[in-house]
Design a protein around this motif. Sequence first.
Motif, PDB file in Angstrom:
ATOM      1  N   ALA A   1       1.121  -1.034  -0.280  1.00 53.46           N
ATOM      2  CA  ALA A   1      -0.032   0.141   0.065  1.00 53.46           C
ATOM      3  C   ALA A   1       1.087   1.642  -0.116  1.00 53.46           C
ATOM      4  CB  ALA A   1      -0.946   0.316   1.470  1.00 53.46           C
ATOM      5  N   PHE A   2       1.554   1.638   1.131  1.00 50.15           N
ATOM      6  CA  PHE A   2       2.547   2.563   1.069  1.00 50.15           C
ATOM      7  C   PHE A   2       3.562   2.590  -0.158  1.00 50.15           C
ATOM      8  CE2 PHE A   2       7.099   4.506   1.883  1.00 50.15           C
ATOM      9  CZ  PHE A   2       6.452   5.446   2.796  1.00 50.15           C
ATOM     10  N   THR A   3       3.928   1.704  -1.155  1.00 46.88           N
ATOM     11  CA  THR A   3       4.575   2.008  -2.252  1.00 46.88           C
ATOM     12  C   THR A   3       3.480   2.418  -2.894  1.00 46.88           C
ATOM     13  OG1 THR A   3       5.977  -0.366  -1.849  1.00 46.88           O
ATOM     14  CG2 THR A   3       6.294  -0.001  -4.025  1.00 46.88           C
ATOM     15  N   LEU A   4       2.526   2.092  -3.706  1.00 47.74           N
ATOM     16  CA  LEU A   4       1.599   2.237  -4.363  1.00 47.74           C
ATOM     17  C   LEU A   4       0.921   4.147  -4.032  1.00 47.74           C
ATOM     18  CD1 LEU A   4      -1.124  -0.972  -4.499  1.00 47.74           C
ATOM     19  CD2 LEU A   4       0.747   0.138  -5.788  1.00 47.74           C
ATOM     20  N   TYR A   5       0.854   3.927  -3.044  1.00 51.41           N
ATOM     21  CA  TYR A   5       0.983   5.997  -2.769  1.00 51.41           C
ATOM     22  C   TYR A   5       1.921   6.536  -3.250  1.00 51.41           C
ATOM     23  CZ  TYR A   5      -3.821   5.386   0.220  1.00 51.41           C
ATOM     24  OH  TYR A   5      -4.919   4.975   1.117  1.00 51.41           O
ATOM     25  N   ASN A   6       2.808   5.782  -2.899  1.00 60.21           N
ATOM     26  CA  ASN A   6       4.385   6.633  -3.233  1.00 60.21           C
ATOM     27  C   ASN A   6       4.492   6.852  -4.504  1.00 60.21           C
ATOM     28  OD1 ASN A   6       6.412   8.052  -1.220  1.00 60.21           O
ATOM     29  ND2 ASN A   6       6.804   6.030  -0.600  1.00 60.21           N
ATOM     30  N   ARG A   7       3.756   5.701  -5.471  1.00 62.30           N
ATOM     31  CA  ARG A   7       3.926   6.179  -6.805  1.00 62.30           C
ATOM     32  C   ARG A   7       2.967   6.562  -7.187  1.00 62.30           C
ATOM     33  NH1 ARG A   7       4.789  -0.317  -8.962  1.00 62.30           N
ATOM     34  NH2 ARG A   7       6.583  -0.588  -7.401  1.00 62.30           N
ATOM     35  N   ALA A   8       1.797   7.124  -6.740  1.00 69.12           N
ATOM     36  CA  ALA A   8       0.375   7.369  -7.017  1.00 69.12           C
ATOM     37  C   ALA A   8       0.945   9.424  -6.875  1.00 69.12           C
ATOM     38  CB  ALA A   8      -0.865   7.196  -7.051  1.00 69.12           C
ATOM     39  N   TYR A   9       1.158   9.660  -5.536  1.00 66.88           N
ATOM     40  CA  TYR A   9       1.310  10.766  -5.186  1.00 66.88           C
ATOM     41  C   TYR A   9       2.241  11.321  -4.532  1.00 66.88           C
ATOM     42  CZ  TYR A   9      -3.808   9.516  -4.531  1.00 66.88           C
ATOM     43  OH  TYR A   9      -5.669   9.739  -4.483  1.00 66.88           O
ATOM     44  N   GLN A  10       2.360  12.790  -4.575  1.00 67.11           N
ATOM     45  CA  GLN A  10       3.652  13.247  -3.570  1.00 67.11           C
ATOM     46  C   GLN A  10       3.587  13.188  -1.948  1.00 67.11           C
ATOM     47  OE1 GLN A  10       4.042  16.898  -4.684  1.00 67.11           O
ATOM     48  NE2 GLN A  10       6.055  17.405  -2.765  1.00 67.11           N
ATOM     49  N   ILE A  11       4.620  12.422  -2.025  1.00 65.03           N
ATOM     50  CA  ILE A  11       4.939  12.581   0.024  1.00 65.03           C
ATOM     51  C   ILE A  11       5.915  12.522   0.764  1.00 65.03           C
ATOM     52  CG2 ILE A  11       4.591  10.701   1.872  1.00 65.03           C
ATOM     53  CD1 ILE A  11       2.408   9.206   0.232  1.00 65.03           C
ATOM     54  N   PRO A  12       6.115  14.003   1.391  1.00 60.77           N
ATOM     55  CA  PRO A  12       4.812  14.305   1.698  1.00 60.77           C
ATOM     56  C   PRO A  12       4.332  15.321   0.700  1.00 60.77           C
ATOM     57  CG  PRO A  12       6.319  15.162   3.855  1.00 60.77           C
ATOM     58  CD  PRO A  12       6.657  13.653   1.923  1.00 60.77           C
ATOM     59  N   GLY A  13       3.176  15.518   0.388  1.00 59.49           N
ATOM     60  CA  GLY A  13       2.312  16.409  -0.443  1.00 59.49           C
ATOM     61  C   GLY A  13       1.238  17.330   0.098  1.00 59.49           C
ATOM     62  N   PRO A  14       0.294  17.556  -1.025  1.00 68.18           N
ATOM     63  CA  PRO A  14      -0.504  17.789  -0.515  1.00 68.18           C
ATOM     64  C   PRO A  14      -1.892  17.111  -0.386  1.00 68.18           C
ATOM     65  CG  PRO A  14       0.123  18.931  -2.599  1.00 68.18           C
ATOM     66  CD  PRO A  14       0.655  17.950  -2.403  1.00 68.18           C
ATOM     67  N   SER A  15      -2.198  16.087  -0.817  1.00 72.53           N
ATOM     68  CA  SER A  15      -3.182  15.391  -0.319  1.00 72.53           C
ATOM     69  C   SER A  15      -2.358  14.214   1.056  1.00 72.53           C
ATOM     70  CB  SER A  15      -3.174  13.644  -1.977  1.00 72.53           C
ATOM     71  OG  SER A  15      -3.461  14.669  -3.326  1.00 72.53           O
ATOM     72  N   PHE A  16      -0.987  14.382   0.916  1.00 72.59           N
ATOM     73  CA  PHE A  16      -1.262  13.505   1.739  1.00 72.59           C
ATOM     74  C   PHE A  16       0.197  14.208   3.216  1.00 72.59           C
ATOM     75  CE2 PHE A  16      -2.654  10.182  -0.558  1.00 72.59           C
ATOM     76  CZ  PHE A  16      -3.371   9.124   0.326  1.00 72.59           C
ATOM     77  N   PRO A  17       0.220  14.983   3.949  1.00 71.49           N
ATOM     78  CA  PRO A  17       1.069  16.099   3.558  1.00 71.49           C
ATOM     79  C   PRO A  17       1.919  15.239   5.236  1.00 71.49           C
ATOM     80  CG  PRO A  17      -1.107  16.535   5.103  1.00 71.49           C
ATOM     81  CD  PRO A  17      -0.967  15.370   3.730  1.00 71.49           C
ATOM     82  N   ALA A  18       1.729  14.189   5.624  1.00 66.10           N
ATOM     83  CA  ALA A  18       2.499  12.950   6.674  1.00 66.10           C
ATOM     84  C   ALA A  18       3.135  14.286   7.735  1.00 66.10           C
ATOM     85  CB  ALA A  18       3.249  12.022   5.814  1.00 66.10           C
ATOM     86  N   PRO A  19       2.526  14.938   8.649  1.00 61.42           N
ATOM     87  CA  PRO A  19       2.545  15.577   9.635  1.00 61.42           C
ATOM     88  C   PRO A  19       3.731  15.430  10.653  1.00 61.42           C
ATOM     89  CG  PRO A  19       0.576  15.441   9.471  1.00 61.42           C
ATOM     90  CD  PRO A  19       1.034  14.992   8.633  1.00 61.42           C
ATOM     91  N   THR A  20       3.820  14.064  11.057  1.00 60.55           N
ATOM     92  CA  THR A  20       4.595  13.810  11.819  1.00 60.55           C
ATOM     93  C   THR A  20       6.326  13.274  11.518  1.00 60.55           C
ATOM     94  OG1 THR A  20       3.792  10.949  11.002  1.00 60.55           O
ATOM     95  CG2 THR A  20       3.114  12.447  13.522  1.00 60.55           C
ATOM     96  N   ALA A  21       6.759  13.480  10.088  1.00 61.62           N
ATOM     97  CA  ALA A  21       7.370  12.763   9.785  1.00 61.62           C
ATOM     98  C   ALA A  21       8.280  13.856   9.668  1.00 61.62           C
ATOM     99  CB  ALA A  21       7.514  13.005   7.188  1.00 61.62           C
ATOM    100  N   TYR A  22       7.622  15.253   9.178  1.00 63.97           N
ATOM    101  CA  TYR A  22       8.125  16.546   9.987  1.00 63.97           C
ATOM    102  C   TYR A  22       8.887  17.083  11.183  1.00 63.97           C
ATOM    103  CZ  TYR A  22       7.019  18.497   5.546  1.00 63.97           C
ATOM    104  OH  TYR A  22       7.130  18.478   3.918  1.00 63.97           O
ATOM    105  N   VAL A  23       8.477  16.237  12.430  1.00 61.81           N
ATOM    106  CA  VAL A  23       8.326  16.301  13.853  1.00 61.81           C
ATOM    107  C   VAL A  23       9.756  15.150  14.024  1.00 61.81           C
ATOM    108  CG1 VAL A  23       7.834  15.460  16.107  1.00 61.81           C
ATOM    109  CG2 VAL A  23       5.794  16.810  14.228  1.00 61.81           C
ATOM    110  N   TRP A  24       9.724  13.820  13.554  1.00 62.95           N
ATOM    111  CA  TRP A  24      11.115  13.060  13.754  1.00 62.95           C
ATOM    112  C   TRP A  24      12.647  13.732  13.122  1.00 62.95           C
ATOM    113  CZ3 TRP A  24      11.401   8.807  16.002  1.00 62.95           C
ATOM    114  CH2 TRP A  24      10.404   8.023  16.470  1.00 62.95           C
TER     115      TRP A  24
END
Length: 676
Positions: free
Chosen positions: A511-534
């Motif tokens: 699932a994560f691989t598919l999301y990475n291929r389809a969307y920019q992560i972090p990006g507008p649809s999936f900002p992944a806010p905790t990534a910036y915390v780490w």
Amino acid sequence: MSRYFGPSHGHISAAQPEFTLTAVFIGLGIGCLICFTNLSLGLQSGWISMMSIQSALIGFLISRMLPTPLSPQEIIVVQTTAVATGTMPLAAGFVGILPALGLLSEEKDGQPPIHLTWLSAAAWSCAVAFFGVFLSPPLRKQVIIQEELPFPSGTATAQLISVLHQLPPPDTTTRRRRAYRAVDDAEVIETPAEIDEVPLQEEGHEQDERERDLVQHEGWHDLLWSFGFAGTLTLLAYFFPAIFTIPLFGAYLAREWLWYFTPSLSYIGQGIIMGFPTTVSMNLGMFVGWAVLSPLSKLTGWAPGPVGDMSNGARGWILWVALGIMCTDSLVSLLPVVWEYASDALKPVRRHYTPITDNHEEPTKRDHEDETEDRLVPMSWVGVGLSTSIVVGTILVWIVFGHEGIKPWATVIGFFLGGLLSIIGVRALGETDLNPVSGLGKISQLLFAWLQPGNIVANIIAGGVAEAGAQQAGDLMQDLKTGHLCHASPRAQFYGQLIGSSVSILVTTTAFTLYNRAYQIPGPSFPAPTAYVWLGLARLLRDGQLPENSAKFMAGFSLFFGILSVVKIYCSSRHQARPGYAKWFPSGVAFAIGFLNTPSFSIARLIGGVIEYVYRTRYAKKEGGGDIRLVVIASGFVLGEGVVSIVSLLLKTFDVGVVSCWGCGHGLCGGCPAVG
């Protein structure tokens, strides 16, 4: 064939299997749906749900369609397997650790971004997937059998299963469904037993009958319509992106200050599950962060970039304030547990210097283990499993990230630290229903900033290893509490945990691989806010540099929430039976989450919290069946959007575009070509 409780301690007959293929397959099916849902929601907001009650509910509804319905113990295997499968996105760091590694910069960190292939991500998941599972049996012995900690969510799930299967209530005085029902402990109310006992029992029995009838007769109907409604809205939002980015406060505020509204039924369902107090805390943080501090930092020139920019914009500036709040609140919440451990450690010293008289006999520790050896997990399995998971995990981490990423000896220390922090996290979870894995991960980062100074990758990975153990052990302990109260086999649950974690490695990685291929992560649809915390904390520990004037606000808010957390702990400890006003004190972690996400995430959850509060206080008693109907509907909302997000992901992968970008003039619709 009917299933029944045997004469000894409520055990089922040995002829009735608990660990069955039917239970495992149903659990895996539910868990895979929860896994996709949690991955999507975690990448969007940094928040996931264990969904233990929801798993038990859905498992029961599916079971009713089978020729032979599942027994309560099989439902517990369903729930345990589903939770182990569904929580891997957080336990393996797919919503925080891996996106943080993808944000690395050659210029700032001396290290290019790390984007793992499917095979590398699967190897990383395998490295951290089983350590927490093998920690569970010894922790169960300590915190569930000997100390009898309440684990409110696990106790609530046991209560629900008992109601649905018309069994005697679990052997506990705590009946609380987190964010739904306050503690109702009849034994601590100082009233004559002969006056209150019968009315309380009759009232509880009538309530249980209403809940059971409601689930059996209307459960599927409520689940299907809520699932379908949320799924349909999600699919419409894919083809018409403006549906999920409504400029409710005007196009200017939406475009320049990110104030828009996302009418996601999944967010509303999450708000129902979180409960009103938590969503209020989150929205207080949202208002302070996005209506006060964000304009302040922008207009004063402290954050000159675009508001949504995490490097030099207001969103990146308020991130540091949120980080201070989260760390302080999480660490302070650990103090009671640490104090209790210190007191226990000093007991032998005090006994040595304090003579024991006949009038002050030393109490003996009770052992309420009522399971036979053939139903328990042998300690030899635990020893071999922990040793193997540490050795294999260290090798896999070294293969994936290389010797320069993190030293093998440092990974081993990370596993041992994860074991120690798991004890603290499980104790906190058992007492408060909150697992402070965020604070525990930060403790690990602090240690590794000293062990491998200047190594950003090692800091993040080591924190992820430690957090994985604490997160997984805590989640599984709630399930083991449910099993203990309903007399399910711990060994059957252990098998379910191993199978769920193993399958989830493949599901989550794919699932994560598919999301990475389809969307920019972090990006507008999936900002992944905790990534910036780490990543932010790792850079802070290396450089010691903060954005202009953010240190003052970080210190001020940290001090305020540190004091508030102490007061909250004190008030809660004085009123353990009935939390009273203590539950209305703002949660520091929830307050900080309001900073990390744009206002749209918090507003939708507040709507869910308000619905939960109004329904529980105004309609639940009148309608009958308590709050169980709202639990089912909220589950349908969350799962509906999560499942249809898989459809959206496939559409995106095969380049199926949106139908219309009408209404996306504010530039915030992630699906429109001009924006994405």
